[in-house]
Design an enzyme around this catalytic site. Structure first.
Site, PDB file in Angstrom:
ATOM      1  N   PRO A 118      30.797  23.922 -42.516  1.00 46.95           N
ATOM      2  CA  PRO A 118      31.722  23.302 -41.490  1.00 46.95           C
ATOM      3  C   PRO A 118      32.014  24.350 -40.281  1.00 46.95           C
ATOM      4  O   PRO A 118      31.897  24.077 -39.525  1.00 46.95           O
ATOM      5  CB  PRO A 118      32.854  22.656 -41.861  1.00 46.95           C
ATOM      6  CG  PRO A 118      32.260  22.186 -43.414  1.00 46.95           C
ATOM      7  CD  PRO A 118      31.070  23.345 -43.777  1.00 46.95           C
ATOM      8  N   LEU A 119      32.464  25.527 -40.789  1.00 46.29           N
ATOM      9  CA  LEU A 119      32.965  26.431 -39.888  1.00 46.29           C
ATOM     10  C   LEU A 119      31.852  27.039 -39.055  1.00 46.29           C
ATOM     11  O   LEU A 119      31.726  27.069 -37.955  1.00 46.29           O
ATOM     12  CB  LEU A 119      33.581  27.856 -40.737  1.00 46.29           C
ATOM     13  CG  LEU A 119      33.977  28.896 -39.771  1.00 46.29           C
ATOM     14  CD1 LEU A 119      35.309  28.447 -38.942  1.00 46.29           C
ATOM     15  CD2 LEU A 119      34.372  30.086 -40.760  1.00 46.29           C
ATOM     16  N   GLY A 164      21.661  23.189 -42.936  1.00 47.39           N
ATOM     17  CA  GLY A 164      22.320  23.680 -44.188  1.00 47.39           C
ATOM     18  C   GLY A 164      23.375  24.317 -43.720  1.00 47.39           C
ATOM     19  O   GLY A 164      24.014  25.352 -44.447  1.00 47.39           O
ATOM     20  N   PHE A 165      23.965  24.117 -42.429  1.00 45.20           N
ATOM     21  CA  PHE A 165      25.315  25.001 -42.238  1.00 45.20           C
ATOM     22  C   PHE A 165      26.522  24.621 -42.640  1.00 45.20           C
ATOM     23  O   PHE A 165      26.763  23.291 -42.779  1.00 45.20           O
ATOM     24  CB  PHE A 165      25.462  25.056 -40.546  1.00 45.20           C
ATOM     25  CG  PHE A 165      24.095  25.681 -39.877  1.00 45.20           C
ATOM     26  CD1 PHE A 165      23.320  26.705 -40.283  1.00 45.20           C
ATOM     27  CD2 PHE A 165      23.831  24.975 -38.641  1.00 45.20           C
ATOM     28  CE1 PHE A 165      22.222  26.867 -39.745  1.00 45.20           C
ATOM     29  CE2 PHE A 165      22.752  25.599 -37.736  1.00 45.20           C
ATOM     30  CZ  PHE A 165      21.833  26.473 -38.500  1.00 45.20           C
ATOM     31  N   TYR A 205      -0.061  21.618 -46.542  1.00 41.84           N
ATOM     32  CA  TYR A 205       0.589  20.567 -46.005  1.00 41.84           C
ATOM     33  C   TYR A 205      -0.015  19.136 -45.724  1.00 41.84           C
ATOM     34  O   TYR A 205      -0.567  19.047 -44.788  1.00 41.84           O
ATOM     35  CB  TYR A 205       1.136  21.198 -44.730  1.00 41.84           C
ATOM     36  CG  TYR A 205       2.056  22.387 -44.685  1.00 41.84           C
ATOM     37  CD1 TYR A 205       2.400  22.612 -45.851  1.00 41.84           C
ATOM     38  CD2 TYR A 205       2.305  23.009 -43.467  1.00 41.84           C
ATOM     39  CE1 TYR A 205       3.423  23.963 -45.850  1.00 41.84           C
ATOM     40  CE2 TYR A 205       2.833  24.179 -43.451  1.00 41.84           C
ATOM     41  CZ  TYR A 205       3.705  24.622 -44.817  1.00 41.84           C
ATOM     42  OH  TYR A 205       4.382  25.744 -44.645  1.00 41.84           O
ATOM     43  N   PHE A 225      13.502  27.433 -42.090  1.00 44.95           N
ATOM     44  CA  PHE A 225      14.658  26.786 -42.239  1.00 44.95           C
ATOM     45  C   PHE A 225      15.727  27.532 -41.111  1.00 44.95           C
ATOM     46  O   PHE A 225      16.683  27.907 -41.275  1.00 44.95           O
ATOM     47  CB  PHE A 225      15.425  26.880 -43.510  1.00 44.95           C
ATOM     48  CG  PHE A 225      14.596  26.100 -44.479  1.00 44.95           C
ATOM     49  CD1 PHE A 225      13.917  24.858 -44.392  1.00 44.95           C
ATOM     50  CD2 PHE A 225      14.363  26.811 -45.753  1.00 44.95           C
ATOM     51  CE1 PHE A 225      13.335  24.291 -45.317  1.00 44.95           C
ATOM     52  CE2 PHE A 225      13.680  26.009 -46.875  1.00 44.95           C
ATOM     53  CZ  PHE A 225      13.139  24.848 -46.617  1.00 44.95           C
ATOM     54  N   PRO A 226      15.194  27.482 -39.816  1.00 44.04           N
ATOM     55  CA  PRO A 226      15.976  28.231 -38.760  1.00 44.04           C
ATOM     56  C   PRO A 226      17.348  27.590 -38.489  1.00 44.04           C
ATOM     57  O   PRO A 226      18.114  27.995 -37.922  1.00 44.04           O
ATOM     58  CB  PRO A 226      14.970  28.377 -37.641  1.00 44.04           C
ATOM     59  CG  PRO A 226      14.135  27.194 -37.540  1.00 44.04           C
ATOM     60  CD  PRO A 226      13.762  27.007 -39.045  1.00 44.04           C
TER      61      PRO A 226
END
Length: 343
Positions: A279-280, A276-277, A117, A272-273
């Protein structure tokens, strides 16, 4: 003699909890969130259990024994975003150092990082060392090794990415030790499945890490970005303390692996908690967030904590405000109605 017993919370925190001696529940039970307030008499936190047991149960729900002997808060911190690696914005150096120190002051004692990193002379490990060394006794720094050893390796042709060879793994471990200023790494995750290395076997790399564990360079071993089948194979070869995979409220392909880890007492650490969701999903998160007067990302983090007690969070951010929101999500208790809304 005072009727109150002082029980310290985590060893890195200054708060104490007050528990009244020999007094059963003496009022209406409080919500768990209310029970988590410093100085709250635990006798008010439920009448079916002893006061101390109720208090400790609430404390335990916010902590996990990583590898069986490293007590960590379930909300930690991922350091990758401090460097902007492999691409993206990053805070300036002073802000990054201040953020790491603030995280520890707020109770974070699980920091995820890696030697690779690093970008344009900014290294996550060097920032961690500058901000936190000499390290608090209970701070657990989790590192990873894999196909990459240094940050710029991501731009190399796949055939030149030699991090999974015995020599490459040793270079990766030694680079993490040197840059962090440590004699032993508490947890090292073996990262598999990177682009161009999807078919790389994990047996030989695990054997190499086990050898370094026997040398005293590594305390615990984890695996990252693995399938269920790889996880099963890994457990046959080495004691696995944690799994670090992509997982969140909208991406639940690892449900069976989360449950298998929980049954085995192995931590599951989702990367990635949030994000990237669809719309629903976003609509449902916002509906629950409105009930609690919090943000949708906080609800997404709270959902993960409610999903299974072995899930540990390492959300990364370069923002102090977002850091504090992420840590506050650890105290957010979702109701059955909330969980039904989220699906």
């Amino acid at each position: 003699m005072s009727p109150w017993v002082q029980i310290p919370h985590p060893p890195h925190r200054s708060e104490t909890w007050q528990v009244k001696r020999g007094v059963p529940g003496d009022g209406a039970p409080l919500s768990r969130a209310a029970c988590l307030a410093p100085g709250r008499p635990v006798s008010q936190c439920g009448q079916s259990e002893s006061p101390i047991r109720s208090r400790l149960a609430a404390m335990d729900s916010r902590r996990w024994s990583l590898g069986g002997d490293l007590g960590v808060a379930r909300v930690g911190y991922g350091a990758m975003k401090l460097t902007g690696w492999p691409r993206g914005e990053r805070p300036d150096r002073d802000a990054a150092v201040a953020l790491l120190r603030r995280a520890v002051r707020l109770g974070v004692n699980h920091v995820d990082t890696s030697n690779y990193y690093a970008r344009d002379g900014v290294s996550a490990n060097e920032l961690i060392r500058t901000a936190l060394h000499p390290y608090p006794d209970d701070l657990v720094i989790v590192t990873k090794v894999g196909a990459l050893v240094e940050g710029p390796d991501i731009a190399l042709p796949v055939t030149d990415q030699r991090g999974l060879t015995p020599d490459g793994l040793r270079r990766g471990v030694e680079a993490n030790l040197k840059s962090l200023g440590l004699d032993r790494l508490e947890v090292v995750n073996l990262r598999m499945g990177d682009r161009g290395h999807e078919d790389a076997p994990l047996e030989a790399p695990l054997e190499t890490l086990m050898g370094m564990r026997e040398e005293g360079l590594i305390r615990h071993i984890g695996v990252s970005n693995v399938t269920f089948e790889q996880f099963t194979r890994a457990r046959a070869l080495a004691p696995i303390s944690c799994v670090q995979n992509a997982y969140n409220i909208a991406r639940r392909d690892d449900d069976a692996l989360v449950d298998a880890c929980a049954a085995a007492g192995i931590a599951y650490v989702p990367f990635f908690p949030v994000g990237g969701f669809q719309p629903l999903t976003t609509e449902r998160l916002e509906a629950v967030a409105a009930r609690h007067h919090v943000t949708a990302p906080q609800v997404a983090l709270a959902w993960l904590l409610a999903r299974s007690p072995n899930i540990l969070l390492i959300p990364g951010t370069g923002s102090l405000a977002h850091l504090e929101e992420n840590i506050a999500a650890g105290a957010l208790q979702l109701s059955a109605e909330d969980l039904a809304t989220l699906g």
